[in-house]
Design an enzyme around this catalytic site. Structure first.
Site, PDB file in Angstrom:
ATOM      1  N   GLY A  15       0.737  -1.246   0.000  1.00 30.59           N
ATOM      2  CA  GLY A  15       0.000   0.000   0.000  1.00 30.59           C
ATOM      3  C   GLY A  15       0.770   1.302   0.000  1.00 30.59           C
ATOM      4  O   GLY A  15       0.147   2.370   0.050  1.00 30.59           O
ATOM      5  N   SER A  21       1.595   8.298   2.570  1.00 27.55           N
ATOM      6  CA  SER A  21       1.040   6.994   2.922  1.00 27.55           C
ATOM      7  C   SER A  21       1.584   6.500   4.262  1.00 27.55           C
ATOM      8  O   SER A  21       2.789   6.602   4.536  1.00 27.55           O
ATOM      9  CB  SER A  21       1.391   5.957   1.850  1.00 27.55           C
ATOM     10  N   ILE A  22       0.709   5.932   5.057  1.00 27.69           N
ATOM     11  CA  ILE A  22       1.154   5.308   6.298  1.00 27.69           C
ATOM     12  C   ILE A  22       2.084   4.145   5.975  1.00 27.69           C
ATOM     13  O   ILE A  22       3.102   3.945   6.647  1.00 27.69           O
ATOM     14  CB  ILE A  22      -0.047   4.847   7.138  1.00 27.69           C
ATOM     15  N   ILE A  95      -4.489  -1.094   2.635  1.00 25.78           N
ATOM     16  CA  ILE A  95      -5.203  -1.034   1.366  1.00 25.78           C
ATOM     17  C   ILE A  95      -6.640  -0.604   1.625  1.00 25.78           C
ATOM     18  O   ILE A  95      -7.318  -1.169   2.486  1.00 25.78           O
ATOM     19  CB  ILE A  95      -5.222  -2.418   0.676  1.00 25.78           C
ATOM     20  N   TYR A 150     -10.233   1.983  10.951  1.00 25.39           N
ATOM     21  CA  TYR A 150     -10.679   3.297  11.431  1.00 25.39           C
ATOM     22  C   TYR A 150     -11.911   3.117  12.307  1.00 25.39           C
ATOM     23  O   TYR A 150     -12.686   2.166  12.134  1.00 25.39           O
ATOM     24  CB  TYR A 150     -10.977   4.215  10.237  1.00 25.39           C
ATOM     25  N   TYR A 160     -17.985   8.845   5.814  1.00 23.71           N
ATOM     26  CA  TYR A 160     -17.072   7.712   5.639  1.00 23.71           C
ATOM     27  C   TYR A 160     -17.685   6.624   4.769  1.00 23.71           C
ATOM     28  O   TYR A 160     -16.986   5.756   4.266  1.00 23.71           O
ATOM     29  CB  TYR A 160     -16.628   7.163   6.992  1.00 23.71           C
ATOM     30  N   LYS A 167     -14.373  -1.621   6.821  1.00 21.77           N
ATOM     31  CA  LYS A 167     -13.493  -1.691   7.984  1.00 21.77           C
ATOM     32  C   LYS A 167     -14.037  -2.642   9.045  1.00 21.77           C
ATOM     33  O   LYS A 167     -13.281  -3.336   9.725  1.00 21.77           O
ATOM     34  CB  LYS A 167     -13.286  -0.296   8.578  1.00 21.77           C
TER      35      LYS A 167
END
Length: 283
Positions: A15, A21-22, A95, A150, A160, A167
């Site tokens: 990702g 990007s994290i 992702i 999240y 969201y 999620k």
């Protein structure tokens, strides 16, 4: 400051797109902590992003793979094991994408073909990654798999959209597969519920700027940055968390335990004063 938390470990990072990007931050920090890594993303993301810069800095190969394709994942795991000369120790799943969000479809007017893609990309891909890795016996005993999630999986957050459903499914997969993989190989699987973060994907969420501001005002420690998140994820890859599995771990400055902060309450009160004044002037 590095602590050699991952000295001698090897891992696969999904990702990383660009410096926001994290996954990019996780990759950088993992290498700083002594790990060797392989980077992967979809072919189109590799073309659109700057992952080659990260690969060069981390001395890591980039292997293109669509995480929704079992065939691609099988090839990815095979090539990763070939690169490392055997099994590896950790996987990061970072992702997520919603066609409904990108197309501006609200939750009460979803395109269901888009929804299926949201779930496949953002959650079911996690199951596919784990299943392929397990069938190929690719991860060392006491290895670690982490996915990013999240708080919208537990709470309704306007804008969201169907990513909240994705999620929730992602977190369920971590628990269900965490039992199986933990029992068999002592491989632990966790999700990290991160603060709202202005990544490329995050910026596409409706009202993201307001969400960032609200979370910052409510969280006693403030929002956690992508770099903060990377540091936390590394502890889950390390041997310091060998008995942590099947958990959804909040990394959000305390937001998940808050009701209303003084800052947020003050702002709310000021808003009411303005509203009452507007009403008075209209009379």
């Amino acid at each position: 400051m590095a602590y050699n938390l991952l000295k001698g470990k090897k891992g696969l990072v999904f990702g990383a797109l660009n410096e926001q990007s994290i996954a990019w931050k996780v990759a950088q920090r993992a290498v700083e902590e002594g790990a060797e890594i392989v980077l992967t993303n979809t072919p189109v993301s590799i073309r659109m992003g700057t992952i080659d810069e990260l690969a060069k800095a981390c001395n890591a190969p980039v292997i293109a793979a669509d995480a929704t394709s079992v065939k691609d994942l099988e090839n990815l795991i095979d090539q990763t094991m070939e690169h490392f000369g055997g099994k590896f120790d950790f996987i990061l799943h970072s992702i997520g994408m919603s066609p409904n969000v990108r197309k501006g479809r609200t939750y009460d007017d979803l395109d269901y073909d888009y929804l299926a893609k949201t779930l496949d990309i953002s959650a079911i891909s996690f199951h596919k990654v784990i299943q392929v890795a397990r069938k190929k016996d690719a991860i060392n005993d006491w290895g670690s798999i982490v996915a990013l999630t999240y708080i919208a999986a537990q709470r309704t957050l306007y804008g969201y959209n169907d990513m909240a459903d994705a999620k929730a499914l992602l977190e369920s997969i971590a628990r269900s597969f965490g039992y199986i993989y933990g029992r068999e190989k002592c491989v632990r699987i966790n999700t990290v519920s991160q603060s709202p973060t202005p990544t490329t994907a995050g910026k596409g969420v409706l009202g993201m700027e307001d969400l960032l501001d609200y979370a910052e005002r409510v969280s006693p420690l403030g929002n956690a940055s992508a770099d903060d998140c990377a540091g936390y994820v590394l502890t889950l890859f390390s041997d310091l968390t060998r008995k942590v599995t099947m958990q959804n771990l909040f990394h959000d400055g305390g937001f998940s335990s808050m009701g209303m902060s003084r800052k947020a309450m003050t702002t709310y009160g000021k808003g009411l004063e303005v509203e009452y004044e507007d009403i008075r002037l209209k009379k």
